[in-house]
Design an enzyme around this catalytic site. Structure first.
Site, PDB file in Angstrom:
ATOM      1  N   TRP A 225      30.174  35.669  44.609  1.00 35.36           N
ATOM      2  CA  TRP A 225      31.260  36.624  44.794  1.00 35.36           C
ATOM      3  C   TRP A 225      30.673  37.864  45.471  1.00 35.36           C
ATOM      4  O   TRP A 225      29.621  38.348  45.069  1.00 35.36           O
ATOM      5  CB  TRP A 225      31.916  37.034  43.471  1.00 35.36           C
ATOM      6  CG  TRP A 225      32.856  38.173  43.700  1.00 35.36           C
ATOM      7  CD1 TRP A 225      34.064  38.121  44.316  1.00 35.36           C
ATOM      8  CD2 TRP A 225      32.615  39.557  43.420  1.00 35.36           C
ATOM      9  NE1 TRP A 225      34.604  39.388  44.423  1.00 35.36           N
ATOM     10  CE2 TRP A 225      33.739  40.276  43.878  1.00 35.36           C
ATOM     11  CE3 TRP A 225      31.559  40.261  42.810  1.00 35.36           C
ATOM     12  CZ2 TRP A 225      33.836  41.672  43.759  1.00 35.36           C
ATOM     13  CZ3 TRP A 225      31.659  41.634  42.693  1.00 35.36           C
ATOM     14  CH2 TRP A 225      32.792  42.326  43.162  1.00 35.36           C
TER      15      TRP A 225
ATOM     16  N   ASP B  44      35.676  35.721  32.416  1.00 35.32           N
ATOM     17  CA  ASP B  44      35.230  36.911  33.143  1.00 35.32           C
ATOM     18  C   ASP B  44      36.049  38.117  32.702  1.00 35.32           C
ATOM     19  O   ASP B  44      37.123  38.370  33.234  1.00 35.32           O
ATOM     20  CB  ASP B  44      35.376  36.679  34.664  1.00 35.32           C
ATOM     21  CG  ASP B  44      34.790  37.822  35.481  1.00 35.32           C
ATOM     22  OD1 ASP B  44      34.137  38.713  34.896  1.00 35.32           O
ATOM     23  OD2 ASP B  44      34.998  37.825  36.718  1.00 35.32           O
TER      24      ASP B  44
ATOM     25  N   ASP C 201      39.713  33.344  40.193  1.00 42.09           N
ATOM     26  CA  ASP C 201      39.678  34.325  39.103  1.00 42.09           C
ATOM     27  C   ASP C 201      41.122  34.760  38.873  1.00 42.09           C
ATOM     28  O   ASP C 201      41.821  35.151  39.807  1.00 42.09           O
ATOM     29  CB  ASP C 201      38.791  35.503  39.517  1.00 42.09           C
ATOM     30  CG  ASP C 201      38.652  36.554  38.430  1.00 42.09           C
ATOM     31  OD1 ASP C 201      39.692  37.040  37.940  1.00 42.09           O
ATOM     32  OD2 ASP C 201      37.509  36.909  38.075  1.00 42.09           O
TER      33      ASP C 201
ATOM     34  N   GLU D 151      34.029  32.685  45.292  1.00 44.12           N
ATOM     35  CA  GLU D 151      35.108  33.358  44.542  1.00 44.12           C
ATOM     36  C   GLU D 151      35.834  34.369  45.421  1.00 44.12           C
ATOM     37  O   GLU D 151      35.239  35.304  45.937  1.00 44.12           O
ATOM     38  CB  GLU D 151      34.505  34.064  43.317  1.00 44.12           C
ATOM     39  CG  GLU D 151      35.529  34.844  42.500  1.00 44.12           C
ATOM     40  CD  GLU D 151      34.921  35.519  41.254  1.00 44.12           C
ATOM     41  OE1 GLU D 151      33.695  35.426  41.061  1.00 44.12           O
ATOM     42  OE2 GLU D 151      35.691  36.145  40.507  1.00 44.12           O
TER      43      GLU D 151
ATOM     44  N   LYS E 226      39.080  37.182  46.344  1.00 36.92           N
ATOM     45  CA  LYS E 226      39.679  38.345  45.699  1.00 36.92           C
ATOM     46  C   LYS E 226      40.732  38.922  46.620  1.00 36.92           C
ATOM     47  O   LYS E 226      40.661  38.753  47.833  1.00 36.92           O
ATOM     48  CB  LYS E 226      38.573  39.370  45.421  1.00 36.92           C
ATOM     49  CG  LYS E 226      38.983  40.470  44.468  1.00 36.92           C
ATOM     50  CD  LYS E 226      37.766  41.151  43.875  1.00 36.92           C
ATOM     51  CE  LYS E 226      38.222  42.275  42.968  1.00 36.92           C
ATOM     52  NZ  LYS E 226      37.135  42.850  42.196  1.00 36.92           N
TER      53      LYS E 226
ATOM     54  N   HIS F 280      37.605  31.586  36.738  1.00 32.21           N
ATOM     55  CA  HIS F 280      37.216  32.743  35.938  1.00 32.21           C
ATOM     56  C   HIS F 280      38.475  33.149  35.212  1.00 32.21           C
ATOM     57  O   HIS F 280      39.387  33.714  35.817  1.00 32.21           O
ATOM     58  CB  HIS F 280      36.743  33.908  36.819  1.00 32.21           C
ATOM     59  CG  HIS F 280      35.275  33.895  37.068  1.00 32.21           C
ATOM     60  ND1 HIS F 280      34.644  34.879  37.799  1.00 32.21           N
ATOM     61  CD2 HIS F 280      34.293  33.041  36.659  1.00 32.21           C
ATOM     62  CE1 HIS F 280      33.350  34.614  37.843  1.00 32.21           C
ATOM     63  NE2 HIS F 280      33.116  33.500  37.164  1.00 32.21           N
TER      64      HIS F 280
ATOM     65  N   HIS G 195      42.482  37.937  40.419  1.00 30.82           N
ATOM     66  CA  HIS G 195      42.244  38.192  41.840  1.00 30.82           C
ATOM     67  C   HIS G 195      43.406  37.828  42.758  1.00 30.82           C
ATOM     68  O   HIS G 195      43.198  37.482  43.920  1.00 30.82           O
ATOM     69  CB  HIS G 195      40.981  37.450  42.291  1.00 30.82           C
ATOM     70  CG  HIS G 195      39.739  38.065  41.724  1.00 30.82           C
ATOM     71  ND1 HIS G 195      38.478  37.716  42.134  1.00 30.82           N
ATOM     72  CD2 HIS G 195      39.558  39.032  40.791  1.00 30.82           C
ATOM     73  CE1 HIS G 195      37.586  38.419  41.470  1.00 30.82           C
ATOM     74  NE2 HIS G 195      38.222  39.219  40.652  1.00 30.82           N
TER      75      HIS G 195
ATOM     76  N   ASP H 239      40.299  43.065  34.124  1.00 26.63           N
ATOM     77  CA  ASP H 239      39.318  42.323  33.332  1.00 26.63           C
ATOM     78  C   ASP H 239      39.413  42.582  31.836  1.00 26.63           C
ATOM     79  O   ASP H 239      38.403  42.817  31.171  1.00 26.63           O
ATOM     80  CB  ASP H 239      37.897  42.586  33.854  1.00 26.63           C
ATOM     81  CG  ASP H 239      37.684  42.019  35.243  1.00 26.63           C
ATOM     82  OD1 ASP H 239      37.576  40.795  35.360  1.00 26.63           O
ATOM     83  OD2 ASP H 239      37.652  42.800  36.218  1.00 26.63           O
TER      84      ASP H 239
ATOM     85  N   ASP I 241      43.395  43.983  38.575  1.00 28.20           N
ATOM     86  CA  ASP I 241      42.238  43.184  38.158  1.00 28.20           C
ATOM     87  C   ASP I 241      41.420  43.962  37.127  1.00 28.20           C
ATOM     88  O   ASP I 241      40.305  44.384  37.395  1.00 28.20           O
ATOM     89  CB  ASP I 241      41.390  42.878  39.410  1.00 28.20           C
ATOM     90  CG  ASP I 241      40.150  42.061  39.092  1.00 28.20           C
ATOM     91  OD1 ASP I 241      40.213  41.236  38.171  1.00 28.20           O
ATOM     92  OD2 ASP I 241      39.122  42.262  39.774  1.00 28.20           O
TER      93      ASP I 241
HETATM   94  C1  RNT Z   1      34.627  40.610  40.434  1.00 28.57           C
HETATM   95  C2  RNT Z   1      34.520  39.164  40.155  1.00 28.57           C
HETATM   96  C3  RNT Z   1      33.189  38.702  39.636  1.00 28.57           C
HETATM   97  C4  RNT Z   1      32.558  39.662  38.682  1.00 28.57           C
HETATM   98  C5  RNT Z   1      31.333  39.137  37.997  1.00 28.57           C
HETATM   99  C6  RNT Z   1      30.541  40.218  37.399  1.00 28.57           C
HETATM  100  O1  RNT Z   1      35.895  41.002  40.718  1.00 28.57           O
HETATM  101  O2  RNT Z   1      35.529  38.775  39.280  1.00 28.57           O
HETATM  102  O3  RNT Z   1      33.341  37.466  39.022  1.00 28.57           O
HETATM  103  O4  RNT Z   1      33.465  40.091  37.745  1.00 28.57           O
HETATM  104  O5  RNT Z   1      30.621  38.334  38.836  1.00 28.57           O
HETATM  105 ZN    ZN Z   2      35.423  36.733  38.518  1.00 29.50          ZN
END
Ligand code: RNT
Ligand code: ZN
Length: 424
Positions: free
Chosen positions: A184, A325, A258, A225, A227, A285, A261, A295, A293
């Site tokens: 990523w 994640d 993810d 990955e 985004k 993720h 994302h 998290d 985003d």
């Molecule tokens: C960031 C991505 C990625 C990170 C990690 C730390 O937006 O989601 O996966 O969160 O690799």
């Molecule tokens: Zn991620």
């Protein structure tokens, strides 16, 4: 009534629909979740001269007790794992290398810098997954890495990704279970770009170079990955979903989706079936975006259940690598892991206890009334009783019992970390 008696009652109710509860538990037992190590220390890592967290991601909160050393992080992971049923995996980032006080640049990392992680994983029967770290570094300061206009900066990150794949291969070989190495990058622009194409061309070229190095796919699989935006890359992200979907398909790589994302009303659950029609494997993720985003710790919400349903209904558990994640520093970090991972497993159990074949049949027959009615009624079927029994059988705390473990751990271990013993 005992847990076992409750379970027997639940089993009867599901049994009426031909659902084999014991089989569901067997299936659940086989699912390994890839638990992200970075929840334990706010994505700080153990580099000798660590940089501030960058890359457009952010951890908020200052709950006491974060892990300051690899030993502490492993100890915390062990605690969390002892509260989660099943055998799982741990997902590392390059910044978690152990270089014994020596400064090792990221383009010089080698398997030996993860010796202790491998030993620990062996000891606990865990698999390992891996990620190159293309943020929190002077060479990522302007938010560009693999797409940087300066070829020397690009090369630095290309070399880092190549050694990451070799480290992943080494993990896989040593542990006898294939490692997923996921790339990523934060690259993008805050404001409207005048050229969207050139950075994407460069990303394609950088990836081609990274993947031109042979790595045995029995031991390491590669994922990319995407985004949609990040802090500082609001207007344009080079590695968008379309970019990586195209790249992965053409080059036989895994797409990693993810859940944070995508646009807020776009759901990963609705993408899984399409992805699996054209890709052998898929990586996830699982996170929880709150408005963006953000998290947040994964909760047992509608989207999580919908993702689990897609994986179960489409018989895709063997083709999907489920990673987590999230990073929350406003609550006990070990509890965060425990809550999020237990929820992921609960959602899978929920999905395994649905009359999925019958529901499919109803849709084919156009009986949407029964389809909706049953999907709703099953939400209050006694799946919690099955979950409790599963936890008991697997030797982990039932229901919220695990909280007392967390709080004793907090007072015995985590709170002591604040007492000024400075480490590292
Ligand atoms: C960031 C991505 C990625 C990170 C990690 C730390 O937006 O989601 O996966 O969160 O690799
Ligand atoms: Zn991620």
């Amino acid at each position: 009534m005992s847990i076992k008696q409750n379970f027997e009652m639940a089993k009867k109710q599901y049994g009426k629909w031909g659902i084999d509860v014991e089989q569901a538990l067997e299936t659940l037992k086989q699912v390994a979740i890839s638990i992200h190590c970075w929840q334990g220390d706010d994505i700080k890592g153990f580099e000798v001269n660590p940089s501030e967290l960058s890359g457009g991601i952010d951890v908020t909160g200052d709950y006491p007790g974060k892990a300051r050393t690899p030993e502490e992080l492993r100890q915390d992971l062990e605690k969390a794992l002892s509260l989660i049923p099943g055998k799982h995996r741990v997902n590392l980032h390059a910044i978690y290398a152990e270089t014994e006080g020596e400064t090792v640049e990221r383009d010089r990392l080698e398997p030996k810098h993860f010796k202790k992680w491998i030993e620990w994983a062996k000891e606990h029967g865990l698999g390992l997954d891996y990620n190159p770290t293309l943020f929190s570094h002077p060479k990522a300061k302007d938010g560009l890495t693999l797409t940087h206009p300066d070829p020397t900066i690009r090369q630095f990150w290309i070399d880092h990704c190549i050694n990451s794949r070799k480290i992943g291969e080494h993990f896989g070989k040593e542990l006898g279970t294939t490692t997923l190495t996921n790339i990523w990058i934060p690259d993008g622009y805050k404001d409207i770009p005048s050229d969207r194409l050139t950075p994407r061309k460069r990303l394609k070229e950088s990836l081609d170079e990274i993947f031109s190095v042979d790595v045995d796919s029995r031991y390491n699989l590669d994922a990319v990955e995407s985004k949609v935006f990040g802090i500082g890359s609001e207007s344009y992200v080079v590695g968008s979903h379309e970019f990586y979907m195209g790249y992965a398909l053409k080059n036989d790589k895994l797409c990693l989706l993810d859940t944070g994302h995508f646009h807020p009303t776009e759901t990963v659950s609705n993408k899984i079936s399409s992805m699996l029609l054209f890709n052998e494997k898929l990586a996830l993720h699982v996170s929880r975006p709150v408005r963006w985003d953000s998290d947040h710790v994964v909760t047992l919400d509608d989207e999580l259940r919908e993702i689990a349903l897609e994986l179960v209904r489409n018989d895709a558990l063997d083709r999907t690598i489920i990673g987590l994640d999230f990073f929350d520093a406003s609550i006990n970090r070990v509890a965060a892991w425990t809550i999020g991972t237990r929820n992921m497993l609960k959602s899978l159990l929920y999905a395994l206890l649905m009359p999925n074949d019958y529901l499919k049949q109803l849709q084919e027959e156009g009986d949407f009334t029964r389809r909706l009615a049953l999907m709703e009624e099953f939400k209050t079927y006694p799946f919690g009783q099955v979950w409790d029994y599963y936890c008991q059988q697997m030797g982990v705390p039932v229901q919220e019992e695990w909280l007392s473990d967390i709080f004793s751990y907090e007072s015995d271990v985590l709170s002591k970390r604040e007492e000024g013993v400075s480490v590292g």
